[in-house]
Design an enzyme around this catalytic site. Sequence first.
Site, PDB file in Angstrom:
ATOM      1  N   LYS A   1       0.834  -1.211   0.000  1.00 10.25           N
ATOM      2  CA  LYS A   1       0.000   0.000   0.000  1.00 10.25           C
ATOM      3  C   LYS A   1       0.869   1.262   0.000  1.00 10.25           C
ATOM      4  O   LYS A   1       0.633   2.190  -0.788  1.00 10.25           O
ATOM      5  CB  LYS A   1      -0.916  -0.036   1.234  1.00 10.25           C
ATOM      6  CG  LYS A   1      -1.843   1.141   1.401  1.00 10.25           C
ATOM      7  CD  LYS A   1      -3.018   0.779   2.286  1.00 10.25           C
ATOM      8  CE  LYS A   1      -2.699   0.622   3.754  1.00 10.25           C
ATOM      9  NZ  LYS A   1      -2.499   1.899   4.484  1.00 10.25           N
TER      10      LYS A   1
ATOM     11  N   ARG B   1       2.834   5.992  -3.180  1.00 10.25           N
ATOM     12  CA  ARG B   1       3.954   6.858  -3.555  1.00 10.25           C
ATOM     13  C   ARG B   1       4.267   6.763  -5.044  1.00 10.25           C
ATOM     14  O   ARG B   1       4.667   7.764  -5.676  1.00 10.25           O
ATOM     15  CB  ARG B   1       5.177   6.519  -2.704  1.00 10.25           C
ATOM     16  CG  ARG B   1       5.009   6.971  -1.240  1.00 10.25           C
ATOM     17  CD  ARG B   1       6.005   6.262  -0.346  1.00 10.25           C
ATOM     18  NE  ARG B   1       6.038   6.795   1.023  1.00 10.25           N
ATOM     19  CZ  ARG B   1       5.176   6.468   1.990  1.00 10.25           C
ATOM     20  NH1 ARG B   1       4.168   5.642   1.747  1.00 10.25           N
ATOM     21  NH2 ARG B   1       5.305   6.981   3.211  1.00 10.25           N
TER      22      ARG B   1
ATOM     23  N   GLY C   1      -5.210   7.559   5.332  1.00  8.04           N
ATOM     24  CA  GLY C   1      -4.377   8.531   6.034  1.00  8.04           C
ATOM     25  C   GLY C   1      -3.124   8.871   5.238  1.00  8.04           C
ATOM     26  O   GLY C   1      -2.675  10.026   5.217  1.00  8.04           O
TER      27      GLY C   1
ATOM     28  N   ARG D   1      -8.975  11.736  12.456  1.00 10.22           N
ATOM     29  CA  ARG D   1      -7.557  11.472  12.747  1.00 10.22           C
ATOM     30  C   ARG D   1      -6.746  12.768  12.807  1.00 10.22           C
ATOM     31  O   ARG D   1      -7.082  13.758  12.146  1.00 10.22           O
ATOM     32  CB  ARG D   1      -6.999  10.499  11.706  1.00 10.22           C
ATOM     33  CG  ARG D   1      -7.704   9.152  11.815  1.00 10.22           C
ATOM     34  CD  ARG D   1      -7.181   8.149  10.830  1.00 10.22           C
ATOM     35  NE  ARG D   1      -5.801   7.815  11.087  1.00 10.22           N
ATOM     36  CZ  ARG D   1      -5.078   7.025  10.294  1.00 10.22           C
ATOM     37  NH1 ARG D   1      -5.622   6.523   9.189  1.00 10.22           N
ATOM     38  NH2 ARG D   1      -3.835   6.757  10.595  1.00 10.22           N
TER      39      ARG D   1
ATOM     40  N   GLN E   1       4.412   8.955   7.369  1.00 10.23           N
ATOM     41  CA  GLN E   1       3.483   9.826   6.631  1.00 10.23           C
ATOM     42  C   GLN E   1       3.881  11.282   6.810  1.00 10.23           C
ATOM     43  O   GLN E   1       3.893  12.068   5.857  1.00 10.23           O
ATOM     44  CB  GLN E   1       2.045   9.600   7.114  1.00 10.23           C
ATOM     45  CG  GLN E   1       1.525   8.219   6.757  1.00 10.23           C
ATOM     46  CD  GLN E   1       0.120   7.980   7.253  1.00 10.23           C
ATOM     47  OE1 GLN E   1      -0.475   8.820   7.922  1.00 10.23           O
ATOM     48  NE2 GLN E   1      -0.434   6.821   6.917  1.00 10.23           N
TER      49      GLN E   1
ATOM     50  N   ASP F   1       1.728  -1.349  11.947  1.00 10.68           N
ATOM     51  CA  ASP F   1       0.450  -1.810  11.390  1.00 10.68           C
ATOM     52  C   ASP F   1       0.133  -3.259  11.761  1.00 10.68           C
ATOM     53  O   ASP F   1      -0.932  -3.765  11.398  1.00 10.68           O
ATOM     54  CB  ASP F   1       0.467  -1.675   9.860  1.00 10.68           C
ATOM     55  CG  ASP F   1       0.445  -0.208   9.426  1.00 10.68           C
ATOM     56  OD1 ASP F   1      -0.030   0.638  10.202  1.00 10.68           O
ATOM     57  OD2 ASP F   1       0.904   0.081   8.304  1.00 10.68           O
TER      58      ASP F   1
ATOM     59  N   LYS G   1      -5.002   5.309  14.765  1.00 11.40           N
ATOM     60  CA  LYS G   1      -5.023   4.668  13.445  1.00 11.40           C
ATOM     61  C   LYS G   1      -6.464   4.678  12.933  1.00 11.40           C
ATOM     62  O   LYS G   1      -7.291   5.467  13.384  1.00 11.40           O
ATOM     63  CB  LYS G   1      -4.436   3.265  13.545  1.00 11.40           C
ATOM     64  CG  LYS G   1      -2.939   3.245  13.858  1.00 11.40           C
ATOM     65  CD  LYS G   1      -2.150   3.843  12.714  1.00 11.40           C
ATOM     66  CE  LYS G   1      -0.666   3.894  12.978  1.00 11.40           C
ATOM     67  NZ  LYS G   1       0.064   4.617  11.946  1.00 11.40           N
TER      68      LYS G   1
ATOM     69  N   ARG H   1      -6.819   1.253  17.926  1.00 11.36           N
ATOM     70  CA  ARG H   1      -6.563  -0.194  17.803  1.00 11.36           C
ATOM     71  C   ARG H   1      -6.283  -0.875  19.133  1.00 11.36           C
ATOM     72  O   ARG H   1      -6.439  -2.092  19.242  1.00 11.36           O
ATOM     73  CB  ARG H   1      -5.428  -0.444  16.805  1.00 11.36           C
ATOM     74  CG  ARG H   1      -5.891  -0.212  15.394  1.00 11.36           C
ATOM     75  CD  ARG H   1      -4.857  -0.550  14.348  1.00 11.36           C
ATOM     76  NE  ARG H   1      -5.477  -0.442  13.027  1.00 11.36           N
ATOM     77  CZ  ARG H   1      -4.799  -0.256  11.904  1.00 11.36           C
ATOM     78  NH1 ARG H   1      -3.484  -0.165  11.925  1.00 11.36           N
ATOM     79  NH2 ARG H   1      -5.441  -0.164  10.754  1.00 11.36           N
TER      80      ARG H   1
ATOM     81  N   ARG I   1      -7.775  -3.691   9.375  1.00 12.65           N
ATOM     82  CA  ARG I   1      -6.852  -4.619  10.018  1.00 12.65           C
ATOM     83  C   ARG I   1      -7.488  -5.297  11.236  1.00 12.65           C
ATOM     84  O   ARG I   1      -7.119  -6.410  11.592  1.00 12.65           O
ATOM     85  CB  ARG I   1      -5.553  -3.911  10.398  1.00 12.65           C
ATOM     86  CG  ARG I   1      -4.809  -3.356   9.182  1.00 12.65           C
ATOM     87  CD  ARG I   1      -3.346  -3.115   9.448  1.00 12.65           C
ATOM     88  NE  ARG I   1      -2.784  -2.133   8.525  1.00 12.65           N
ATOM     89  CZ  ARG I   1      -2.445  -2.383   7.254  1.00 12.65           C
ATOM     90  NH1 ARG I   1      -2.616  -3.592   6.754  1.00 12.65           N
ATOM     91  NH2 ARG I   1      -1.949  -1.430   6.489  1.00 12.65           N
TER      92      ARG I   1
HETATM   93  C1  S3P Z   1       2.345   4.652   6.293  1.00 11.55           C
HETATM   94  C2  S3P Z   1       2.861   4.986   7.516  1.00 11.55           C
HETATM   95  C3  S3P Z   1       2.292   4.512   8.798  1.00 11.55           C
HETATM   96  C4  S3P Z   1       1.351   3.327   8.601  1.00 11.55           C
HETATM   97  C5  S3P Z   1       0.419   3.509   7.435  1.00 11.55           C
HETATM   98  C6  S3P Z   1       1.183   3.755   6.149  1.00 11.55           C
HETATM   99  C7  S3P Z   1       2.975   5.208   5.084  1.00 11.55           C
HETATM  100  O1  S3P Z   1       1.548   5.578   9.378  1.00 11.55           O
HETATM  101  O2  S3P Z   1       0.598   3.100   9.773  1.00 11.55           O
HETATM  102  O3  S3P Z   1      -0.399   2.350   7.270  1.00 11.55           O
HETATM  103  O4  S3P Z   1       2.694   4.718   3.970  1.00 11.55           O
HETATM  104  O5  S3P Z   1       3.790   6.126   5.230  1.00 11.55           O
HETATM  105  P1  S3P Z   1       2.273   6.693  10.307  1.00 11.55           P
HETATM  106  O6  S3P Z   1       3.243   7.395   9.464  1.00 11.55           O
HETATM  107  O7  S3P Z   1       1.160   7.594  10.780  1.00 11.55           O
HETATM  108  O8  S3P Z   1       2.898   5.939  11.428  1.00 11.55           O
END
Ligand code: S3P
Length: 435
Positions: free
Chosen positions: A25, A30, A98, A126, A172, A318, A345, A349, A390
């Site tokens: 994902k 990206r 997110g 969030r 992120q 995750d 999340k 969770r 999840r």
């Molecule tokens: C992700 C970063 C994680 C992860 C999400 C995907 C990403 O989140 O939980 O499923 O693709 O950068 P956080 O950056 O908020 O920890």
Amino acid sequence: MNARQDWSAARGAALHGELTVPGDKSVSHRAIMFGALADGVTRIDGFLEGEDTRATAAIFARMGVRIEAPSDGVRIVHGVGLHGLQPPDGPLDCGNAGTAMRLLAGLLAGQRFDSVLVGDESLSKRPMRRVIEPLQAMGAVIESEDGRAPLRIRGGQALRGIDYTLPVASAQLKSALLLAGLYAQGETHVREPHPTRDYSERMLAAFGATCAFVPGEAALLGGFPLQARDVSVPADFSSAAFFIVAASIVPGSELLLRRVGMNPRRTGLLHVLRAMGADIVEEHPDEQGGEPVADLRVRHAPLHGIEVPVEHVPDMIDEFPALFVAAACAQGATVVRGAAELRVKESDRIATMATGLRALGIRVDETADGATIHGGTLGGGAIEAHGDHRIAMAFAVAAQCAQGEVRIGDVANVATSFPGFDALARGAGMRLDAA
Ligand code: S3P
């Protein structure tokens, strides 16, 4: 919005065979974003056909990027260059994603036009202040609803690079700042409290950006164009995790998961499960699209509880729903600490897993930043996934060791990250049906 769906899950057969889970994902999001901003055509193979990643593709299509989908898992992105995006004709819908919202906040802060990012009910709850504040320090103008979506991003701002230490370990957030950094004057330097997944850094460098990085730190020089580059997306470790745990806890299982992405910032669960006694062997290590991959052979093994080392938490952020299930089936207690991020999340969770496991007869003591899960015997019962993909998949796995039927409510969002999970699970031996 997805119509509500529920599952009925119960103890099935031992898990057997070989399977390949869908594409990663994080990499899929990206690849669309960098492909859209690059000069030239980017072909993406192994693209995750999930709702989250499709939402990202749809957003770029609305900003004038031609994206072809000649077959399942393939996208051809006709890049428009760093300054070629067109103003969208309305709010951009990130759905449940997110990653889409946070990364796009950075990317859109550098455009000449205004934009609005919206999301579903879960995403609208969030925290976004963590991304808004450093972007504002770079010169971005972003309005929110008290730190939450919708995000109204004012275009035409002159951004400048910053040197910023993230308050939380978040890929992120780091990626949002690097994306804004593409448009900023000077260098954008991001420091992390703990290294997180480095896909943005690796891909930016591969697309020709001036991006230097070591674990825990990344620096990008703004103002340079990206060059298109084909991307081959490895299978998502986080999707494989549900099958790794299922094969570990169901007696008699032996499952082979093919060509799973093994980026060390993603595979913390392997260290933790092995410390709990799991039998997981890495075979045929290889490289795919610049990322390590391996086949994972997982055999059932009796598990015992451990204290999860805090340093592994960001590398398995995750995977906690799956880990909670492994812990519920293990002998003794498993202690999780330093995982407060789990509370923000797709659902809280810690709370959703604790409530669900208790409904199945497992003792869970919650803390602010973790839980102690006391391994025991799982009974049947009804639990709510609260629209969290999840959580739904974790309880489908838990049901394979339960003594009765487990009804899992509100599971439609499994399609955000793992379309076809139920069919793959049934094929491997699990009992899982629409309720
Ligand atoms: C992700 C970063 C994680 C992860 C999400 C995907 C990403 O989140 O939980 O499923 O693709 O950068 P956080 O950056 O908020 O920890």
